[in-house]
Design a protein around this motif. Sequence first.
Motif, PDB file in Angstrom:
ATOM      1  N   PRO A   8       0.824  -1.216   0.000  1.00 54.95           N
ATOM      2  CA  PRO A   8       0.000   0.000   0.000  1.00 54.95           C
ATOM      3  C   PRO A   8       0.855   1.262   0.000  1.00 54.95           C
ATOM      4  O   PRO A   8       1.979   1.264   0.510  1.00 54.95           O
ATOM      5  N   THR A   9       0.323   2.327  -0.574  1.00 52.15           N
ATOM      6  CA  THR A   9       0.973   3.630  -0.526  1.00 52.15           C
ATOM      7  C   THR A   9       0.979   4.098   0.925  1.00 52.15           C
ATOM      8  O   THR A   9      -0.002   3.938   1.645  1.00 52.15           O
ATOM      9  N   VAL A  10       2.110   4.688   1.342  1.00 49.62           N
ATOM     10  CA  VAL A  10       2.295   5.100   2.727  1.00 49.62           C
ATOM     11  C   VAL A  10       2.536   6.603   2.783  1.00 49.62           C
ATOM     12  O   VAL A  10       3.303   7.146   1.980  1.00 49.62           O
ATOM     13  N   LYS A  11       1.907   7.274   3.743  1.00 50.09           N
ATOM     14  CA  LYS A  11       2.138   8.706   3.966  1.00 50.09           C
ATOM     15  C   LYS A  11       3.434   8.864   4.742  1.00 50.09           C
ATOM     16  O   LYS A  11       3.688   8.161   5.715  1.00 50.09           O
ATOM     17  N   GLY A  12       4.270   9.797   4.302  1.00 52.18           N
ATOM     18  CA  GLY A  12       5.527  10.056   4.994  1.00 52.18           C
ATOM     19  C   GLY A  12       5.274  10.599   6.390  1.00 52.18           C
ATOM     20  O   GLY A  12       4.497  11.549   6.549  1.00 52.18           O
ATOM     21  N   PRO A  13       5.903  10.013   7.415  1.00 52.23           N
ATOM     22  CA  PRO A  13       5.669  10.459   8.787  1.00 52.23           C
ATOM     23  C   PRO A  13       6.212  11.861   9.053  1.00 52.23           C
ATOM     24  O   PRO A  13       7.243  12.262   8.508  1.00 52.23           O
ATOM     25  N   ALA A  14       5.508  12.610   9.909  1.00 50.73           N
ATOM     26  CA  ALA A  14       5.825  14.018  10.186  1.00 50.73           C
ATOM     27  C   ALA A  14       7.205  14.205  10.795  1.00 50.73           C
ATOM     28  O   ALA A  14       7.799  15.271  10.647  1.00 50.73           O
ATOM     29  N   GLU A  15       7.743  13.212  11.465  1.00 48.97           N
ATOM     30  CA  GLU A  15       9.081  13.364  12.028  1.00 48.97           C
ATOM     31  C   GLU A  15      10.183  13.250  10.974  1.00 48.97           C
ATOM     32  O   GLU A  15      11.328  13.601  11.230  1.00 48.97           O
ATOM     33  N   PHE A  17       9.342  14.137   7.426  1.00 50.34           N
ATOM     34  CA  PHE A  17       8.952  14.937   6.263  1.00 50.34           C
ATOM     35  C   PHE A  17       8.168  16.168   6.695  1.00 50.34           C
ATOM     36  O   PHE A  17       7.392  16.114   7.642  1.00 50.34           O
ATOM     37  N   THR A  18       8.340  17.249   5.959  1.00 48.06           N
ATOM     38  CA  THR A  18       7.516  18.444   6.096  1.00 48.06           C
ATOM     39  C   THR A  18       6.578  18.472   4.902  1.00 48.06           C
ATOM     40  O   THR A  18       7.027  18.315   3.762  1.00 48.06           O
ATOM     41  N   GLY A  19       5.280  18.655   5.135  1.00 45.41           N
ATOM     42  CA  GLY A  19       4.316  18.705   4.048  1.00 45.41           C
ATOM     43  C   GLY A  19       3.819  17.321   3.670  1.00 45.41           C
ATOM     44  O   GLY A  19       4.088  16.330   4.345  1.00 45.41           O
ATOM     45  N   GLU A  20       3.085  17.278   2.583  1.00 44.73           N
ATOM     46  CA  GLU A  20       2.467  16.038   2.112  1.00 44.73           C
ATOM     47  C   GLU A  20       3.442  15.242   1.248  1.00 44.73           C
ATOM     48  O   GLU A  20       3.831  15.696   0.166  1.00 44.73           O
ATOM     49  N   VAL A  21       3.830  14.080   1.747  1.00 45.55           N
ATOM     50  CA  VAL A  21       4.745  13.190   1.041  1.00 45.55           C
ATOM     51  C   VAL A  21       4.160  11.783   1.117  1.00 45.55           C
ATOM     52  O   VAL A  21       3.728  11.339   2.178  1.00 45.55           O
ATOM     53  N   TRP A  22       4.142  11.104  -0.014  1.00 43.29           N
ATOM     54  CA  TRP A  22       3.619   9.736  -0.091  1.00 43.29           C
ATOM     55  C   TRP A  22       4.641   8.874  -0.812  1.00 43.29           C
ATOM     56  O   TRP A  22       5.305   9.334  -1.746  1.00 43.29           O
ATOM     57  N   PHE A  23       4.781   7.622  -0.383  1.00 41.88           N
ATOM     58  CA  PHE A  23       5.712   6.748  -1.088  1.00 41.88           C
ATOM     59  C   PHE A  23       5.169   5.345  -1.251  1.00 41.88           C
ATOM     60  O   PHE A  23       4.313   4.892  -0.494  1.00 41.88           O
ATOM     61  N   ASP A  24       5.683   4.710  -2.302  1.00 40.83           N
ATOM     62  CA  ASP A  24       5.377   3.317  -2.607  1.00 40.83           C
ATOM     63  C   ASP A  24       6.684   2.545  -2.599  1.00 40.83           C
ATOM     64  O   ASP A  24       7.642   2.939  -3.282  1.00 40.83           O
ATOM     65  N   VAL A  25       6.713   1.459  -1.853  1.00 36.67           N
ATOM     66  CA  VAL A  25       7.871   0.579  -1.875  1.00 36.67           C
ATOM     67  C   VAL A  25       7.774  -0.259  -3.141  1.00 36.67           C
ATOM     68  O   VAL A  25       6.787  -0.969  -3.356  1.00 36.67           O
ATOM     69  N   ILE A  26       8.780  -0.137  -3.996  1.00 39.57           N
ATOM     70  CA  ILE A  26       8.815  -0.953  -5.210  1.00 39.57           C
ATOM     71  C   ILE A  26       9.501  -2.277  -4.901  1.00 39.57           C
ATOM     72  O   ILE A  26       9.021  -3.341  -5.263  1.00 39.57           O
ATOM     73  N   VAL A  27      10.646  -2.192  -4.218  1.00 40.16           N
ATOM     74  CA  VAL A  27      11.353  -3.420  -3.841  1.00 40.16           C
ATOM     75  C   VAL A  27      12.185  -3.176  -2.590  1.00 40.16           C
ATOM     76  O   VAL A  27      12.767  -2.109  -2.410  1.00 40.16           O
ATOM     77  N   ALA A  46       6.801  20.394  -0.013  1.00 37.85           N
ATOM     78  CA  ALA A  46       7.121  19.251   0.847  1.00 37.85           C
ATOM     79  C   ALA A  46       8.578  18.847   0.672  1.00 37.85           C
ATOM     80  O   ALA A  46       9.164  19.019  -0.404  1.00 37.85           O
ATOM     81  N   ARG A  47       9.148  18.288   1.745  1.00 36.28           N
ATOM     82  CA  ARG A  47      10.562  17.917   1.719  1.00 36.28           C
ATOM     83  C   ARG A  47      10.876  16.926   2.826  1.00 36.28           C
ATOM     84  O   ARG A  47      10.134  16.796   3.784  1.00 36.28           O
ATOM     85  N   THR A  48      12.018  16.259   2.656  1.00 38.85           N
ATOM     86  CA  THR A  48      12.506  15.357   3.690  1.00 38.85           C
ATOM     87  C   THR A  48      13.131  16.167   4.817  1.00 38.85           C
ATOM     88  O   THR A  48      13.424  17.354   4.660  1.00 38.85           O
ATOM     89  N   ALA A  49      13.389  15.503   5.930  1.00 39.44           N
ATOM     90  CA  ALA A  49      14.260  16.052   6.969  1.00 39.44           C
ATOM     91  C   ALA A  49      15.698  15.835   6.500  1.00 39.44           C
ATOM     92  O   ALA A  49      15.959  15.110   5.517  1.00 39.44           O
ATOM     93  N   TRP A  50      16.649  16.436   7.180  1.00 38.46           N
ATOM     94  CA  TRP A  50      18.053  16.107   6.935  1.00 38.46           C
ATOM     95  C   TRP A  50      18.222  14.624   7.239  1.00 38.46           C
ATOM     96  O   TRP A  50      17.655  14.106   8.219  1.00 38.46           O
TER      97      TRP A  50
END
Length: 134
Positions: A8-15, A17-27, A46-50
């Motif tokens: 399933p598509t997963v929402k990036g956790p707030a700790e 990512f900033t903003g709306e981020v979604w990811f799919d594990v391909i492998v 939206a962006r990742t954390a460091w």
Amino acid sequence: MRILTKQPTVKGPAEMFTGEVWFDVIVKGEEPSRVRVNTVRFAPGARTAWHRHAVGQTLHVTDGVGLVQARGSEVITVRPGDTIHTPPGEWHWHGATPDAFMIHLAIWEGPQAGTETEWGPLVTDEEYGRSRGH
């Protein structure tokens, strides 16, 4: 040979990512493979954390306009077809520009032992704001 079951598509956790981020594990490779590939979708702003990867990371932009930055370097604008490599242990962040979506493939390997990815603080609005004009 086998067909891998779509996760399933997963929402990036707030700790992480900033903003709306979604990811799919391909492998997520099974030993002896340690390859990891995700499709990551960033909404505008939206962006990742460091973060840094034990074995490095490669990003391949497939759609939109994005930003990447290694600690201590300038912010770089990336577009479809651009491929970015961060070496092992390099602190960096990546995400969308303020006015465009961005999608990339994230490709990395898990280490033989230890943590794959170390997450640091969120990229501040001030740090992200330095991207204006890119």
